[in-house]
Design a protein around this motif. Structure first.
Motif, PDB file in Angstrom:
ATOM      1  N   VAL A  76     -71.331  17.762  27.128  1.00 17.20           N
ATOM      2  CA  VAL A  76     -70.062  17.570  27.822  1.00 17.20           C
ATOM      3  C   VAL A  76     -69.795  16.087  28.070  1.00 17.20           C
ATOM      4  O   VAL A  76     -70.716  15.310  28.327  1.00 17.20           O
ATOM      5  CB  VAL A  76     -70.052  18.348  29.165  1.00 17.20           C
ATOM      6  N   VAL A  77     -68.523  15.717  27.973  1.00 20.44           N
ATOM      7  CA  VAL A  77     -68.044  14.405  28.403  1.00 20.44           C
ATOM      8  C   VAL A  77     -67.030  14.665  29.508  1.00 20.44           C
ATOM      9  O   VAL A  77     -66.076  15.424  29.307  1.00 20.44           O
ATOM     10  CB  VAL A  77     -67.373  13.612  27.265  1.00 20.44           C
ATOM     11  N   GLU A  78     -67.237  14.058  30.683  1.00 21.24           N
ATOM     12  CA  GLU A  78     -66.306  14.256  31.793  1.00 21.24           C
ATOM     13  C   GLU A  78     -65.593  12.952  32.120  1.00 21.24           C
ATOM     14  O   GLU A  78     -66.221  11.896  32.255  1.00 21.24           O
ATOM     15  CB  GLU A  78     -67.026  14.777  33.032  1.00 21.24           C
ATOM     16  N   LEU A  79     -64.267  13.041  32.261  1.00 18.95           N
ATOM     17  CA  LEU A  79     -63.430  11.917  32.661  1.00 18.95           C
ATOM     18  C   LEU A  79     -62.633  12.324  33.896  1.00 18.95           C
ATOM     19  O   LEU A  79     -62.355  13.499  34.101  1.00 18.95           O
ATOM     20  CB  LEU A  79     -62.460  11.526  31.544  1.00 18.95           C
ATOM     21  N   HIS A  80     -62.259  11.341  34.707  1.00 22.68           N
ATOM     22  CA  HIS A  80     -61.393  11.584  35.852  1.00 22.68           C
ATOM     23  C   HIS A  80     -60.153  10.715  35.746  1.00 22.68           C
ATOM     24  O   HIS A  80     -60.208   9.607  35.192  1.00 22.68           O
ATOM     25  CB  HIS A  80     -62.116  11.263  37.164  1.00 22.68           C
ATOM     26  N   ALA A  81     -59.047  11.200  36.266  1.00 25.32           N
ATOM     27  CA  ALA A  81     -57.816  10.412  36.294  1.00 25.32           C
ATOM     28  C   ALA A  81     -58.070   9.111  37.045  1.00 25.32           C
ATOM     29  O   ALA A  81     -58.700   9.097  38.105  1.00 25.32           O
ATOM     30  CB  ALA A  81     -56.703  11.193  36.968  1.00 25.32           C
ATOM     31  N   GLY A 134     -45.150   2.448  41.727  1.00 20.47           N
ATOM     32  CA  GLY A 134     -44.160   3.293  41.063  1.00 20.47           C
ATOM     33  C   GLY A 134     -44.703   4.165  39.958  1.00 20.47           C
ATOM     34  O   GLY A 134     -43.932   4.837  39.276  1.00 20.47           O
ATOM     35  N   VAL A 135     -45.998   4.176  39.745  1.00 22.06           N
ATOM     36  CA  VAL A 135     -46.559   4.918  38.611  1.00 22.06           C
ATOM     37  C   VAL A 135     -47.695   5.809  39.080  1.00 22.06           C
ATOM     38  O   VAL A 135     -48.602   5.350  39.784  1.00 22.06           O
ATOM     39  CB  VAL A 135     -47.069   3.955  37.518  1.00 22.06           C
ATOM     40  N   ALA A 136     -47.641   7.063  38.704  1.00 19.20           N
ATOM     41  CA  ALA A 136     -48.685   8.014  39.101  1.00 19.20           C
ATOM     42  C   ALA A 136     -49.769   8.062  38.034  1.00 19.20           C
ATOM     43  O   ALA A 136     -49.509   7.848  36.850  1.00 19.20           O
ATOM     44  CB  ALA A 136     -48.080   9.394  39.277  1.00 19.20           C
ATOM     45  N   PRO A 137     -51.004   8.336  38.408  1.00 13.79           N
ATOM     46  CA  PRO A 137     -52.064   8.556  37.420  1.00 13.79           C
ATOM     47  C   PRO A 137     -51.810   9.868  36.695  1.00 13.79           C
ATOM     48  O   PRO A 137     -50.889  10.613  37.041  1.00 13.79           O
ATOM     49  CB  PRO A 137     -53.325   8.618  38.289  1.00 13.79           C
ATOM     50  N   PRO A 138     -52.602  10.181  35.677  1.00  9.60           N
ATOM     51  CA  PRO A 138     -52.417  11.449  34.967  1.00  9.60           C
ATOM     52  C   PRO A 138     -52.441  12.646  35.913  1.00  9.60           C
ATOM     53  O   PRO A 138     -53.107  12.623  36.953  1.00  9.60           O
ATOM     54  CB  PRO A 138     -53.610  11.482  34.004  1.00  9.60           C
ATOM     55  N   ALA A 139     -51.690  13.685  35.564  1.00  7.02           N
ATOM     56  CA  ALA A 139     -51.650  14.891  36.393  1.00  7.02           C
ATOM     57  C   ALA A 139     -52.984  15.624  36.378  1.00  7.02           C
ATOM     58  O   ALA A 139     -53.345  16.304  37.338  1.00  7.02           O
ATOM     59  CB  ALA A 139     -50.532  15.812  35.905  1.00  7.02           C
ATOM     60  N   ILE A 140     -53.716  15.519  35.269  1.00  7.75           N
ATOM     61  CA  ILE A 140     -55.034  16.144  35.177  1.00  7.75           C
ATOM     62  C   ILE A 140     -56.027  15.278  35.954  1.00  7.75           C
ATOM     63  O   ILE A 140     -56.273  14.136  35.593  1.00  7.75           O
ATOM     64  CB  ILE A 140     -55.491  16.265  33.711  1.00  7.75           C
TER      65      ILE A 140
END
Length: 526
Positions: free
Chosen positions: A204-209, A221-227
């Motif tokens: 497994v490879v795990e990433l976080h927003a 004014g910019v949101a991180p990824p929704a996931i």
């Protein structure tokens, strides 16, 4: 024998599908949110593992696709077009001076600001022989200047037509990559939409927003990824991937399922399917230093012995089309060439001419065909094995886990192998694949092809600015490729993604990239 194998393959696939039908590390980096640890991850299944997440060293498709989520580059290739990424804009003076102006407010995942010095370090390290970057050849004799913290200038020793399209390497933070290369390789830090959490080898490879992801815009004014959590599960077994998909344990599966299962997947009310044209090119590679395979007549015979039409029809269910070239017929530099028609009698005549007469058992010689443990790849290998047996070539198939297989290919430890090239944009790819100085680790000439005329042409093709002149040069390059057959072209595939109905915002790229995962939501709600 071919159709016996096909029948066995279809039975295997049906059994795998019948198994479905139901629904159902490392320390976190400073950028990760505590709440992410409890949220259900968005799961993407892979059929093989990435081998290297350092963008300066990555060469396999999954390493580059995951790397594009971790790192930003100066520019990106979006559906064949060059678009800004870290660079807000750029200027080209003459044919040899490229100046990029960086977007402001870009942060690395550890909170450090990304500057021109990080860009300079990234490309200077690629130039350094100590790193052994496969991208080094493209940046030979290139001077790098940083007039200020937001400006980076590349001064080429001579014009390079593909230079701009080569500025896609992810930018690494100097303060980490230079200080402790081993630690950086184990825990890569970039500025992309997702940050690295852990990689459990072959699992497994795990990433976080990344909450600081801004694409160079004001952070407020910019949101991180929704996931919030993105999990790449490495599942080499085909039937297991299908079972996990049917149980609802996989949110997205792209190009990693048997074509025969597509109709079944389309009928599943919990899933939806997207498909798009692809630049992915599959080929059979030869070790041109091998005593048997260095004979062009043998390579031509193998080309005539493979029935690509039947394989794409019955194995790929028309989700692939026979190829006669690395470039697709949509590419501006494509030159129509005549493919080796399926002709076992001609194959046998060529092998006779080369002095390889069949023995009493009908065998002319024996070859070893290496492939990964990808089940579709093994299936194709078995069909090719049967077709070559029909003309007296005895083939032994050896399949390995991805890292071992890919290492053997790069080191030249093979006779035959099959692989794919993805994301082909500029015809300069012929330089990397077939120039005599591009043998690994200096490039991707894995077959050890050496041809002086090819060298001269691919060198000329990369310095010409006039598209028509370049096209004439690459016409000759493609004619040499056709005549010498360092590869046997197999097929161009389509990209197909299967995902849960609730998934929205996913774009299927020509090169199979995962970049649009930064835009994905479930039920359209962040």
């Amino acid at each position: 024998m071919f159709y016996v194998l096909l029948k066995r393959f279809f039975v295997f696939t049906v059994i795998a599908l019948l198994m479905g039908g139901c629904r159902g590390g490392a320390n976190p980096s400073p950028a990760q949110l505590p709440a992410q640890l409890e949220e259900k991850p968005f799961v993407v299944a892979l059929d093989s593992a990435p081998t290297q997440l350092d963008p300066r060293l990555a060469t396999d498709a999954y390493s580059e696709r995951i790397g594009n989520l971790l790192f930003n580059s100066l520019i990106r290739i979006d559906q064949g077009k060059i678009v800004p990424d870290l660079a807000e804009r750029w200027e080209i003076e003459g044919d040899t001076r490229y100046t990029f102006y960086l977007k402001p407010n870009v942060l690395f995942h550890d909170g450090h600001k990304l500057t021109a010095d990080d860009v300079r370090y990234t490309y200077a390290s690629i130039q350094d022989p100590a790193l052994s970057s496969p991208r080094a050849k493209a940046f030979e004799k290139v001077q790098i200047e940083t007039p200020d913290a937001a400006t980076i200038r590349f001064i080429l020793g001579k014009p390079s037509a593909p230079f701009l399209s080569q500025m896609t390497t992810g930018i690494v933070p100097r303060h980490l990559a230079e200080k402790d290369p081993a630690a950086f390789s184990a825990h890569p830090v970039g500025s992309g939409p997702f940050s690295f959490v852990r990689y459990e080898s072959d699992s497994v490879v795990e990433l976080h927003a990344f909450p600081g992801y801004s694409q160079g815009k004001p952070l407020a004014g910019v949101a991180p990824p929704a996931i919030s959590r993105l999990l790449f599960r490495i599942i080499p077994d085909e039937s297991t991937r299908l079972l996990e998909l049917s149980k609802g344990n996989i949110d997205l599966l792209q190009n990693a399922f048997p074509p025969d299962s597509l109709l079944h997947l389309q009928k599943n009310p919990a899933l939806k399917v997207q498909s798009a044209l692809s630049t992915t090119y599959a080929y059979l590679g030869f070790n041109l230093t091998d005593p048997i395979l260095k004979d062009g007549r043998v390579r031509e015979a193998i080309g005539h012995a493979i029935d690509k039409e039947s394989i794409t029809k019955y194995i790929f269910r028309d989700l692939a089309a026979p190829a006669n070239n690395i470039l697709t017929d949509r590419h501006w530099a494509y030159t129509p060439t005549v493919s080796d028609a399926y002709d076992p009698k001609q194959a046998s005549r060529l092998l006779d001419e080369a002095g390889y007469k069949p023995d009493r058992s009908g065998v002319r010689f024996r070859l070893i065909y290496k492939t990964s443990q990808n089940e579709l790849g093994r299936r194709v290998a078995e069909v090719i094995q049967g077709q070559l047996a029909d003309v007296g070539i005895a083939v032994t198939i050896r399949s390995y886990e991805w890292g071992t297989f890919f290492s053997d290919v790069k080191s030249g430890n093979f006779q035959l192998f099959s692989l794919q090239w993805v994301g082909i944009n500029d015809p300069d790819i012929f330089y990397d694949l077939f120039h005599s100085q591009a043998i690994p680790p200096n490039g991707s000439n894995r077959v050890r092809f050496k041809n002086e005329k090819m060298d001269r042409l691919v060198e000329a093709g990369r310095v010409l600015g006039d598209p028509e002149k370049r096209k004439r040069v690459y016409k000759e390059v493609q004619e040499i490729f056709r005549e010498e057959r360092p590869y046997i072209s197999l097929w161009h595939t389509k990209n197909v993604a299967v995902m849960k109905k609730e998934v929205t915002g996913y774009t299927l790229y020509e090169n199979g990239d995962f970049y649009s995962l930064k835009d994905v939501t479930l039920n359209g709600i962040p």
